[in-house]
Write a protein that holds these residues in place. Structure first.
Motif, PDB file in Angstrom:
ATOM      1  N   ARG A 608       1.239  -1.032   7.947  1.00 18.72           N
ATOM      2  CA  ARG A 608       2.147  -0.666   6.855  1.00 18.72           C
ATOM      3  C   ARG A 608       1.558   0.505   6.064  1.00 18.72           C
ATOM      4  NH1 ARG A 608       4.381  -3.822   9.458  1.00 18.72           N
ATOM      5  NH2 ARG A 608       5.808  -5.505   8.857  1.00 18.72           N
ATOM      6  N   VAL A 609       0.271   0.452   5.794  1.00 18.80           N
ATOM      7  CA  VAL A 609      -0.384   1.530   5.054  1.00 18.80           C
ATOM      8  C   VAL A 609      -0.268   2.845   5.815  1.00 18.80           C
ATOM      9  CG1 VAL A 609      -2.604   2.402   4.234  1.00 18.80           C
ATOM     10  CG2 VAL A 609      -1.973   0.013   3.816  1.00 18.80           C
ATOM     11  N   ARG A 610      -0.528   2.792   7.128  1.00 18.31           N
ATOM     12  CA  ARG A 610      -0.446   4.020   7.932  1.00 18.31           C
ATOM     13  C   ARG A 610       0.984   4.554   8.001  1.00 18.31           C
ATOM     14  NH1 ARG A 610      -4.816   1.466  10.925  1.00 18.31           N
ATOM     15  NH2 ARG A 610      -3.319   0.252  12.130  1.00 18.31           N
ATOM     16  N   GLN A 611       1.974   3.661   8.039  1.00 12.80           N
ATOM     17  CA  GLN A 611       3.366   4.101   8.054  1.00 12.80           C
ATOM     18  C   GLN A 611       3.717   4.844   6.772  1.00 12.80           C
ATOM     19  OE1 GLN A 611       5.596   0.495   8.703  1.00 12.80           O
ATOM     20  NE2 GLN A 611       5.282   0.500  10.920  1.00 12.80           N
ATOM     21  N   TRP A 612       3.299   4.312   5.644  1.00 12.62           N
ATOM     22  CA  TRP A 612       3.573   4.982   4.365  1.00 12.62           C
ATOM     23  C   TRP A 612       2.902   6.347   4.319  1.00 12.62           C
ATOM     24  CZ3 TRP A 612       2.010  -0.015   1.359  1.00 12.62           C
ATOM     25  CH2 TRP A 612       3.053  -0.946   1.457  1.00 12.62           C
ATOM     26  N   ALA A 614       2.190   8.264   6.867  1.00 10.17           N
ATOM     27  CA  ALA A 614       2.915   9.153   7.781  1.00 10.17           C
ATOM     28  C   ALA A 614       4.240   9.618   7.175  1.00 10.17           C
ATOM     29  CB  ALA A 614       3.163   8.442   9.115  1.00 10.17           C
ATOM     30  N   GLN A 615       4.846   8.781   6.326  1.00 11.26           N
ATOM     31  CA  GLN A 615       6.122   9.108   5.699  1.00 11.26           C
ATOM     32  C   GLN A 615       5.960   9.941   4.429  1.00 11.26           C
ATOM     33  OE1 GLN A 615       7.904   5.250   5.063  1.00 11.26           O
ATOM     34  NE2 GLN A 615       8.047   4.808   7.253  1.00 11.26           N
ATOM     35  N   GLY A 616       4.712  10.277   4.093  1.00 12.46           N
ATOM     36  CA  GLY A 616       4.466  11.080   2.906  1.00 12.46           C
ATOM     37  C   GLY A 616       4.589  10.313   1.610  1.00 12.46           C
ATOM     38  N   LEU A 617       4.443   8.992   1.667  1.00 12.69           N
ATOM     39  CA  LEU A 617       4.543   8.161   0.468  1.00 12.69           C
ATOM     40  C   LEU A 617       3.195   7.962  -0.200  1.00 12.69           C
ATOM     41  CD1 LEU A 617       7.020   5.436   1.806  1.00 12.69           C
ATOM     42  CD2 LEU A 617       7.540   7.494   0.496  1.00 12.69           C
ATOM     43  N   GLY A 618       2.154   8.581   0.325  1.00 10.80           N
ATOM     44  CA  GLY A 618       0.807   8.409  -0.209  1.00 10.80           C
ATOM     45  C   GLY A 618       0.440   9.513  -1.163  1.00 10.80           C
ATOM     46  N   PRO A 619      -0.816   9.549  -1.581  1.00 10.52           N
ATOM     47  CA  PRO A 619      -1.909   8.666  -1.167  1.00 10.52           C
ATOM     48  C   PRO A 619      -1.635   7.195  -1.513  1.00 10.52           C
ATOM     49  CG  PRO A 619      -2.757  10.599  -2.289  1.00 10.52           C
ATOM     50  CD  PRO A 619      -1.295  10.590  -2.509  1.00 10.52           C
ATOM     51  N   VAL A 620      -2.172   6.303  -0.656  1.00 12.29           N
ATOM     52  CA  VAL A 620      -1.922   4.873  -0.782  1.00 12.29           C
ATOM     53  C   VAL A 620      -3.209   4.146  -1.158  1.00 12.29           C
ATOM     54  CG1 VAL A 620      -1.140   2.788   0.417  1.00 12.29           C
ATOM     55  CG2 VAL A 620      -0.080   4.996   0.939  1.00 12.29           C
ATOM     56  N   GLY A 621      -3.106   3.242  -2.119  1.00 12.28           N
ATOM     57  CA  GLY A 621      -4.214   2.355  -2.452  1.00 12.28           C
ATOM     58  C   GLY A 621      -3.923   0.960  -1.946  1.00 12.28           C
ATOM     59  N   GLY A 624      -7.096  -6.032  -2.411  1.00 13.94           N
ATOM     60  CA  GLY A 624      -7.192  -7.346  -1.785  1.00 13.94           C
ATOM     61  C   GLY A 624      -8.528  -7.986  -2.064  1.00 13.94           C
ATOM     62  N   ASP A 625      -8.662  -9.245  -1.626  1.00 21.12           N
ATOM     63  CA  ASP A 625      -9.909  -9.955  -1.911  1.00 21.12           C
ATOM     64  C   ASP A 625     -10.472 -10.671  -0.696  1.00 21.12           C
ATOM     65  OD1 ASP A 625      -8.032 -12.023  -1.667  1.00 21.12           O
ATOM     66  OD2 ASP A 625      -9.153 -13.306  -3.044  1.00 21.12           O
ATOM     67  N   GLY A 626      -9.823 -10.578   0.457  1.00 25.63           N
ATOM     68  CA  GLY A 626     -10.265 -11.355   1.612  1.00 25.63           C
ATOM     69  C   GLY A 626     -10.613 -10.506   2.806  1.00 25.63           C
ATOM     70  N   ILE A 627     -11.222 -11.138   3.797  1.00 20.72           N
ATOM     71  CA  ILE A 627     -11.572 -10.462   5.039  1.00 20.72           C
ATOM     72  C   ILE A 627     -10.318  -9.971   5.740  1.00 20.72           C
ATOM     73  CG2 ILE A 627     -12.556 -10.880   7.332  1.00 20.72           C
ATOM     74  CD1 ILE A 627     -14.416 -12.916   5.752  1.00 20.72           C
ATOM     75  N   ASN A 628      -9.224 -10.721   5.571  1.00 23.21           N
ATOM     76  CA  ASN A 628      -7.964 -10.318   6.196  1.00 23.21           C
ATOM     77  C   ASN A 628      -7.463  -8.985   5.664  1.00 23.21           C
ATOM     78  OD1 ASN A 628      -5.747 -11.030   3.946  1.00 23.21           O
ATOM     79  ND2 ASN A 628      -7.373 -12.548   3.906  1.00 23.21           N
ATOM     80  N   ASP A 629      -7.957  -8.563   4.492  1.00 22.01           N
ATOM     81  CA  ASP A 629      -7.537  -7.288   3.907  1.00 22.01           C
ATOM     82  C   ASP A 629      -8.401  -6.122   4.366  1.00 22.01           C
ATOM     83  OD1 ASP A 629      -5.430  -8.282   2.085  1.00 22.01           O
ATOM     84  OD2 ASP A 629      -7.086  -9.328   1.120  1.00 22.01           O
ATOM     85  N   ALA A 630      -9.510  -6.395   5.060  1.00 23.18           N
ATOM     86  CA  ALA A 630     -10.480  -5.354   5.371  1.00 23.18           C
ATOM     87  C   ALA A 630      -9.887  -4.169   6.133  1.00 23.18           C
ATOM     88  CB  ALA A 630     -11.676  -5.944   6.134  1.00 23.18           C
ATOM     89  N   PRO A 631      -9.083  -4.374   7.208  1.00 23.36           N
ATOM     90  CA  PRO A 631      -8.543  -3.197   7.905  1.00 23.36           C
ATOM     91  C   PRO A 631      -7.657  -2.328   7.018  1.00 23.36           C
ATOM     92  CG  PRO A 631      -8.362  -5.157   9.275  1.00 23.36           C
ATOM     93  CD  PRO A 631      -8.768  -5.628   7.912  1.00 23.36           C
ATOM     94  N   ALA A 632      -6.801  -2.964   6.199  1.00 21.53           N
ATOM     95  CA  ALA A 632      -5.923  -2.194   5.318  1.00 21.53           C
ATOM     96  C   ALA A 632      -6.719  -1.514   4.212  1.00 21.53           C
ATOM     97  CB  ALA A 632      -4.849  -3.107   4.716  1.00 21.53           C
TER      98      ALA A 632
END
Length: 734
Positions: A608-612, A614-621, A624-632
């Motif tokens: 989702r972050v990469r899609q935003w 690519a669509q010029g909606l960034g920069p994106v922040g 998160g607080d968990g390991i599941n958030d690490a890639p994003a």
């Protein structure tokens, strides 16, 4: 871990006749300038087609020309000449486990020695003025030798305009015109900056190893009815393992036998454990809470969920190039121009006029002194340091100036739900009773059944009982104990049962009623309505008949609404991305007035972050607080971890909210914008002073002593302006 890395031969000197990219780990490559030097040097090798260096992951990816072979010995010798070392896989594994202190590194020792010599030089200047500039010259030489060496090596491979070359010319020019004290200070500050870059890069790399520790090192393999322990890394698809209550799952797999509640928060951020039974999928790194499971392995260790998360973090960090240092960018144009002008000032006037050579050389040396980047070197770091200090005092931890700069540019922020916008644990929201039984009695009986359990729902019910004061009439809160349970037993994946005060009770999920012969049709509508609100339900049964229910949900933080409103005032759009079930996420999103999407795996959040972007909606922040958030967190321009989060989230993220306040996100962005205004002012002051006195020096109106005063004055001025930032107040931003 990656295909390219596993293809690397262990015999470094043996050429590889393959066009498959090869990834090598490189020690000492800690900044964007290092990346450019490595890429420039390796690209010149005849057998190399493409080179991509990453200081964040400490790796270099090379592709050979068609029909050519990569010569590892030549690559290693080229990198060694630049001051870097290729690390073998076996050595790298050992090194990643060793926590070397900064003062034990070569850069750390250089900072200590040059700093001590600089302090000694100032002491000698006041104690024995007769020594003159020699102590400062000694301090300059010690710090400058390695810089000159790196500049020379870069020059040999065709890259003359480096930050090392700029610093070398500036320091040597200062020595030549007897400004040794200034030369020593500039060289010391440069060494400190190099050290800080190395420390930050090493911490980022160590965060990857923390991810791998989620998967247990051993697994209980089932073979021919017997159980034996083996290395979890050796598991292959088709094998079966036994997972006991309290154990982490060693693999991705499918449940063959057993039923249990699984804590999936390490993988998807789900706040409430999920019930899993035969035929359902489970993930490596999750925790089995209450039942014995037999699981068939579906993915090998190098391809399981945790391994894929690690790979995503590595790729995202490598792809996210660090913001190039301002001085390094500026030096590409600034240094050759200044050196060229200085040469012209030294040579041309005596040839075309009656000016003496001594006078023209004097002006050229004064010009070099004016060109010395002292004020520029200090201007940006001074403002950044002040901004970071203000943030740290207010619980806002930002990992460096590049992060602080990027925060102010954010247009969209993606927030995790569990532990970020919500408290991270379920709380009781509704209590309903049937047949006239009081709500307090329902809570008391349920808490009695759950006493001693560490299940999150059980602990929430127990806390609610004690905090709300549901006690029998005629008793006092102090000293009251819950009634004992006789014949207490766990219903795997369903709930608990037992006798309380002679009553046969069960506390179960609605699914139990659907599977039993009991009818709960009278309460279907109410149950459905509560579940549509994203709430987890616990039904209290007496003799298999429902007598009440308790609804629980992970509720928003008290400051969540205010923090989101602060972001909106700054023009930043907030979006919720969560691994929790869609109904819960939609309910919380509606309650907070925020766009929300649920049931996302770690790779989905990163996508989702990469899609935003690519669509010029960034920069994106990403927050998160968990390991599941690490890639994003790694994929976003700026990753922000909550201070109560996991070590991996804190290490992977670029910034952290140590006070766990959602409003801290807006405070970080506002502080970034204030800091960058200060930086722009400082740069304008530093360049303005230099432009003014460069012209006056070339025309002969100002000499060396004025040049020294001008440069020192600019340095003092930008420093004072940066210190003014320390008075920054957040007011009511968050």
């Amino acid at each position: 871990m990656s295909d390219t890395r596993s293809s690397k031969t262990t015999q470094a000197s043996r050429p590889q006749a393959s066009t498959t990219p090869v990834t090598l780990r490189v020690q000492g490559m800690d900044c964007s300038g290092c990346e450019r030097k490595v890429e420039a040097a390796l690209t010149r090798l005849s057998h190399v087609e493409e080179v991509s260096a990453s200081s964040v992951t400490g790796s270099v990816r090379l592709t050979a020309l068609p029909g050519k072979a990569l010569s590892h010995s030549q690559i290693k010798s080229t990198l060694k000449a630049l001051g870097y070392q290729v690390i073998d896989e076996s050595v790298d594994t050992a090194e990643s486990k060793k926590m070397t202190s900064w003062w034990q590194s070569p850069k750390g020792r250089l900072v200590i020695v040059s700093g001590a010599l600089l302090a000694l030089a100032w002491g000698l200047k006041f104690a024995w003025p007769a020594l003159g500039s020699w102590p400062f010259i000694a301090a300059t030489v010690v710090g400058l030798v390695p810089v000159i060496h790196r500049a020379w090596q870069a020059l040999k491979v065709g890259n003359p305009f480096t930050i090392e070359m700029l610093m070398s010319i500036a320091a040597l020019g200062a020595l030549a015109i007897n400004a040794a004290a200034e030369a020593a200070v500039v060289v010391f500050l440069f060494a400190v900056g190099e050290l800080l870059e190395g420390v930050a890069a090493a911490q980022a790399r160590r965060s990857i190893s923390a991810l791998s520790r989620l998967t247990p090192s051993t697994a209980r393999l089932l073979e021919r009815g017997e159980v034996r322990e083996i290395a979890a890394a050796s598991l292959q698809p088709g094998q079966r393992v036994q997972v006991r209550p309290g154990d982490r799952l060693p693999c991705d797999g499918q449940i063959i036998a057993g039923h249990s509640s699984i804590d999936e928060s390490p993988v998807n951020g789900e706040s409430v454990p999920r019930e899993r039974g035969e035929g359902e999928t489970v993930f490596a790194g999750t925790v089995n809470l209450d039942g014995v499971l037999e699981v068939e392995v579906t993915r090998s260790a190098e391809n399981n969920t945790i391994a894929r998360v690690i790979k995503l973090v590595e790729e995202a960090q490598a792809a996210k190039a660090p913001v190039a240092r301002f001085i390094d960018r500026f030096a590409f144009y600034y240094m050759p121009a200044v050196v060229g002008v200085a040469l012209l000032v030294a040579i041309v006037p005596p040839l075309v006029s009656s000016m003496l050579w001594s006078e023209s050389i004097y002006r050229a040396l004064a010009l070099l002194l004016i060109a010395c980047p002292c004020a520029l070197v200090i201007s940006t770091p001074a403002a950044i340091a002040a901004g970071l200090s203000v943030g740290a005092r207010n619980g806002l931890l930002m990992k460096g100036g590049a992060v602080l700069e990027q925060l102010g540019k954010l247009k969209r922020v993606a927030l995790d739900k569990t532990g970020t916008l919500t408290a991270g644990k379920p709380t009781v929201t509704d209590v309903e009773s049937f047949n006239g039984i009081s709500a307090g009695e329902i809570v008391r009986l349920a808490a009695a059944l759950e006493q001693g359990s560490s299940h999150p729902l059980a602990m929430a019910i127990s806390d609610y009982f004690h905090n709300e004061g549901f006690y029998p009439e005629g008793t006092q809160q102090t000293g009251v104990t819950l009634p004992a349970v006789r014949g207490g037993r766990a219903l795997a994946g369903q709930g608990v049962a037992g006798q309380v005060e002679g009553r046969e009770l069960m506390l179960v999920s609605p699914r139990y009623l659907q599977r039993s012969n009991s009818s709960a049709n009278d309460w279907d509508v109410r149950i459905e309505a509560l579940e549509q609100q994203g709430k987890s339900l616990a039904l209290l049964l007496e003799n298999d008949q429902p007598i009440g229910l308790i609804a629980l949900r992970d509720e928003p933080r008290e400051d969540a609404q205010k923090g989101l409103q602060a972001l909106a005032r700054l023009g930043v759009q907030a979006v919720m991305l969560s691994g929790d079930n869609a109904r819960t996420v939609a309910a919380i999103g509606e309650q907070l007035g925020i766009e929300a999407e649920g049931e996302l795996m770690p790779e989905d959040k990163a996508q989702r972050v990469r899609q935003w972007q690519a669509q010029g909606l960034g920069p994106v922040g990403k927050v998160g607080d968990g390991i599941n958030d690490a890639p994003a967190l790694a994929a976003a321009e700026v990753g922000i971890a909550m201070g109560s989060g996991t070590d991996v989230a804190l290490e992977t993220a670029d910034a952290a909210l140590l006070k766990n306040r959602v409003g801290g996100i807006a405070e970080m962005i506002a502080l970034s914008r204030a800091t960058m205004r200060n930086v722009k002012t400082n740069v304008a002051l530093a360049l303005g002073f230099k432009a003014l006195f460069l012209v006056s020096t070339v025309l002969g109106y100002t000499g060396m002593w004025v040049a020294v005063m001008a440069d020192t004055g600019a340095t003092v001025l930008v420093t004072l302006n940066a210190l003014y930032l320390l008075r920054y107040r957040f007011n009511d931003i968050g």
